[in-house]
Design a protein around this motif. Structure first.
Motif, PDB file in Angstrom:
ATOM      1  N   ILE A 295       2.410  14.037  -9.856  1.00 41.23           N
ATOM      2  CA  ILE A 295       3.227  15.250  -9.975  1.00 41.23           C
ATOM      3  C   ILE A 295       3.919  15.300 -11.335  1.00 41.23           C
ATOM      4  O   ILE A 295       4.014  16.360 -11.961  1.00 41.23           O
ATOM      5  CB  ILE A 295       4.258  15.302  -8.832  1.00 41.23           C
ATOM      6  N   PHE A 296       4.377  14.141 -11.816  1.00 44.70           N
ATOM      7  CA  PHE A 296       5.077  14.102 -13.106  1.00 44.70           C
ATOM      8  C   PHE A 296       4.151  14.516 -14.248  1.00 44.70           C
ATOM      9  O   PHE A 296       4.531  15.307 -15.117  1.00 44.70           O
ATOM     10  CB  PHE A 296       5.629  12.694 -13.343  1.00 44.70           C
ATOM     11  N   PHE A 297       2.933  13.994 -14.257  1.00 47.22           N
ATOM     12  CA  PHE A 297       2.019  14.303 -15.349  1.00 47.22           C
ATOM     13  C   PHE A 297       1.410  15.700 -15.237  1.00 47.22           C
ATOM     14  O   PHE A 297       0.761  16.157 -16.179  1.00 47.22           O
ATOM     15  CB  PHE A 297       0.899  13.259 -15.415  1.00 47.22           C
ATOM     16  N   SER A 298       1.589  16.352 -14.103  1.00 48.88           N
ATOM     17  CA  SER A 298       1.117  17.734 -13.980  1.00 48.88           C
ATOM     18  C   SER A 298       2.159  18.743 -14.451  1.00 48.88           C
ATOM     19  O   SER A 298       1.903  19.946 -14.433  1.00 48.88           O
ATOM     20  CB  SER A 298       0.740  18.031 -12.525  1.00 48.88           C
ATOM     21  N   ILE A 299       3.321  18.252 -14.878  1.00 49.51           N
ATOM     22  CA  ILE A 299       4.345  19.146 -15.414  1.00 49.51           C
ATOM     23  C   ILE A 299       3.851  19.743 -16.730  1.00 49.51           C
ATOM     24  O   ILE A 299       3.373  19.037 -17.611  1.00 49.51           O
ATOM     25  CB  ILE A 299       5.669  18.389 -15.635  1.00 49.51           C
ATOM     26  N   GLY A 300       3.967  21.040 -16.847  1.00 45.72           N
ATOM     27  CA  GLY A 300       3.521  21.711 -18.063  1.00 45.72           C
ATOM     28  C   GLY A 300       2.162  22.360 -17.944  1.00 45.72           C
ATOM     29  O   GLY A 300       1.780  23.146 -18.812  1.00 45.72           O
TER      30      GLY A 300
ATOM     31  N   PHE B 243      -0.486  19.384  -3.696  1.00 48.43           N
ATOM     32  CA  PHE B 243      -1.844  19.310  -3.158  1.00 48.43           C
ATOM     33  C   PHE B 243      -2.701  18.355  -3.993  1.00 48.43           C
ATOM     34  O   PHE B 243      -3.478  17.558  -3.443  1.00 48.43           O
ATOM     35  CB  PHE B 243      -2.465  20.705  -3.142  1.00 48.43           C
ATOM     36  N   VAL B 244      -2.579  18.417  -5.312  1.00 48.14           N
ATOM     37  CA  VAL B 244      -3.346  17.524  -6.183  1.00 48.14           C
ATOM     38  C   VAL B 244      -2.948  16.071  -5.954  1.00 48.14           C
ATOM     39  O   VAL B 244      -3.798  15.170  -5.905  1.00 48.14           O
ATOM     40  CB  VAL B 244      -3.148  17.927  -7.658  1.00 48.14           C
ATOM     41  N   SER B 245      -1.659  15.811  -5.805  1.00 47.73           N
ATOM     42  CA  SER B 245      -1.207  14.437  -5.576  1.00 47.73           C
ATOM     43  C   SER B 245      -1.738  13.885  -4.254  1.00 47.73           C
ATOM     44  O   SER B 245      -2.078  12.708  -4.156  1.00 47.73           O
ATOM     45  CB  SER B 245       0.320  14.382  -5.599  1.00 47.73           C
TER      46      SER B 245
ATOM     47  N   LEU C 136       0.820  -1.204   0.000  1.00 44.81           N
ATOM     48  CA  LEU C 136       0.000   0.000   0.000  1.00 44.81           C
ATOM     49  C   LEU C 136       0.860   1.262   0.000  1.00 44.81           C
ATOM     50  O   LEU C 136       0.617   2.195  -0.783  1.00 44.81           O
ATOM     51  CB  LEU C 136      -0.923  -0.014   1.215  1.00 44.81           C
ATOM     52  N   ILE C 137       1.873   1.301   0.852  1.00 44.20           N
ATOM     53  CA  ILE C 137       2.734   2.488   0.925  1.00 44.20           C
ATOM     54  C   ILE C 137       3.494   2.684  -0.382  1.00 44.20           C
ATOM     55  O   ILE C 137       3.623   3.806  -0.892  1.00 44.20           O
ATOM     56  CB  ILE C 137       3.701   2.363   2.114  1.00 44.20           C
ATOM     57  N   THR C 138       3.983   1.588  -0.956  1.00 40.50           N
ATOM     58  CA  THR C 138       4.690   1.688  -2.239  1.00 40.50           C
ATOM     59  C   THR C 138       3.775   2.229  -3.331  1.00 40.50           C
ATOM     60  O   THR C 138       4.167   3.099  -4.124  1.00 40.50           O
ATOM     61  CB  THR C 138       5.235   0.313  -2.643  1.00 40.50           C
ATOM     62  N   ALA C 139       2.548   1.731  -3.366  1.00 38.78           N
ATOM     63  CA  ALA C 139       1.603   2.186  -4.383  1.00 38.78           C
ATOM     64  C   ALA C 139       1.261   3.664  -4.205  1.00 38.78           C
ATOM     65  O   ALA C 139       1.134   4.408  -5.190  1.00 38.78           O
ATOM     66  CB  ALA C 139       0.334   1.342  -4.321  1.00 38.78           C
ATOM     67  N   ILE C 140       1.122   4.105  -2.951  1.00 40.89           N
ATOM     68  CA  ILE C 140       0.795   5.514  -2.699  1.00 40.89           C
ATOM     69  C   ILE C 140       1.929   6.423  -3.158  1.00 40.89           C
ATOM     70  O   ILE C 140       1.703   7.456  -3.805  1.00 40.89           O
ATOM     71  CB  ILE C 140       0.500   5.725  -1.199  1.00 40.89           C
ATOM     72  N   VAL C 141       3.159   6.043  -2.840  1.00 35.35           N
ATOM     73  CA  VAL C 141       4.312   6.864  -3.233  1.00 35.35           C
ATOM     74  C   VAL C 141       4.415   6.942  -4.755  1.00 35.35           C
ATOM     75  O   VAL C 141       4.630   8.021  -5.336  1.00 35.35           O
ATOM     76  CB  VAL C 141       5.601   6.291  -2.618  1.00 35.35           C
ATOM     77  N   ILE C 142       4.252   5.802  -5.420  1.00 32.00           N
ATOM     78  CA  ILE C 142       4.330   5.794  -6.887  1.00 32.00           C
ATOM     79  C   ILE C 142       3.200   6.622  -7.489  1.00 32.00           C
ATOM     80  O   ILE C 142       3.408   7.384  -8.447  1.00 32.00           O
ATOM     81  CB  ILE C 142       4.285   4.345  -7.408  1.00 32.00           C
TER      82      ILE C 142
END
Length: 263
Positions: free
Chosen positions: A131-136, A146-148, A119-125
């Motif tokens: 955050i990565f896909f919100s770039i741009g 905040f969105v993540s 669960l923790i691994t999935a949350i971090v990923i």
């Protein structure tokens, strides 16, 4: 199979009843509800359990697409209101049944640790990918965080699908043990992510987000030149203030004698 049935049923819901029928709204709701229940239970009977939920989603999507063409709003319509009421009734039942399947006194410590690790691994990923896909986009770094956090919470799908695997396999088998692990992971996801996410949003929201204010024209131009625009730059115009400004402007250009007569 599920997509085909859902698309066909959604199209039927858009045709019947006729749009001028005085009972069109409740009949459409009942028709869509009957089709969804028929898809779920019918798919299980014929051996295609996954096709039923997929048919429900497809039917609702096609139906609202067709209804929007005749004037219904996508988000604010009688069908959406009706199913929101249904969800208010059945949501506690769903979570209660899911939680009742877990026997705390029979949990194994190694199983609990494994589920927590997954669960923790999935949350971090998930947060990193968000955050990565919100770039741009037009969000600053704090707003991306905040969105993540907002998308970290998981409960509804886990409550609906968690017990399914356990109900499909016989006891005293390796598959049954794997199904217990899946159910335990779903329960931990509900218990940990939902309240934790709500708490983090409440505590970190004032620090990660800035309350929008009405900027002056000079400030807007300076912001456009100096940095990328953010959500906090967007404000909802105040109609009352706008009317007062227009009234003051009109009074300023009217002669004093006319103003006295106007007052």
């Amino acid at each position: 199979l599920g997509l085909g049935f859902g698309a066909a049923w959604g199209y039927i819901c858009s045709l019947a009843p006729e749009r001028n029928d005085p009972f069109a709204a409740p009949l459409r709701v009942l028709l869509l509800l009957a089709g969804g229940m028929g898809a779920v239970y019918g798919g299980s009977l014929v051996g295609y359990g996954g096709a039923g939920p997929l048919g429900c989603v497809a039917a609702g999507f096609v139906a609202i697409c067709m209804w929007s063409r005749i004037g219904w709003d996508v988000e604010d319509n009688p069908a959406a209101t009706a199913f929101e009421i249904f969800w208010m009734i059945f949501q506690p039942i769903l979570f209660g049944i899911t939680g009742a399947r877990v026997k705390i006194n029979e949990l194994k410590p190694e199983l609990l640790g494994l589920c927590l690790g997954v669960l923790i691994t999935a949350i971090v990923i998930r947060m990193a990918i968000t955050i990565f896909f919100s770039i741009g986009c037009k969000l600053n770094n704090k707003e991306k965080i905040f969105v993540s956090i907002a998308w970290m919470c998981k409960a509804i799908v886990q409550a609906a699908l968690g017990p399914v695997a356990l109900s499909l396999v016989p006891e005293d088998t390796d598959d049954h043990e794997a199904a217990e692990k899946i159910l335990m992971t779903c329960i931990l996801s509900i218990i940990l992510t939902a309240p934790t996410g709500a708490l983090l949003l409440t505590l970190l929201g004032p620090h990660l987000l800035t309350k929008a204010t009405m900027p002056t024209l000079k400030e807007v131009r300076m912001r456009k030149k100096s940095r990328r625009l953010s959500i906090r730059d967007l404000t909802v115009p105040d109609t009352k203030l706008r009317e007062e400004d227009e009234e003051n402007h009109r009074m300023s250009v009217v002669p004093e004698e006319t103003q006295e007569n106007y007052i």
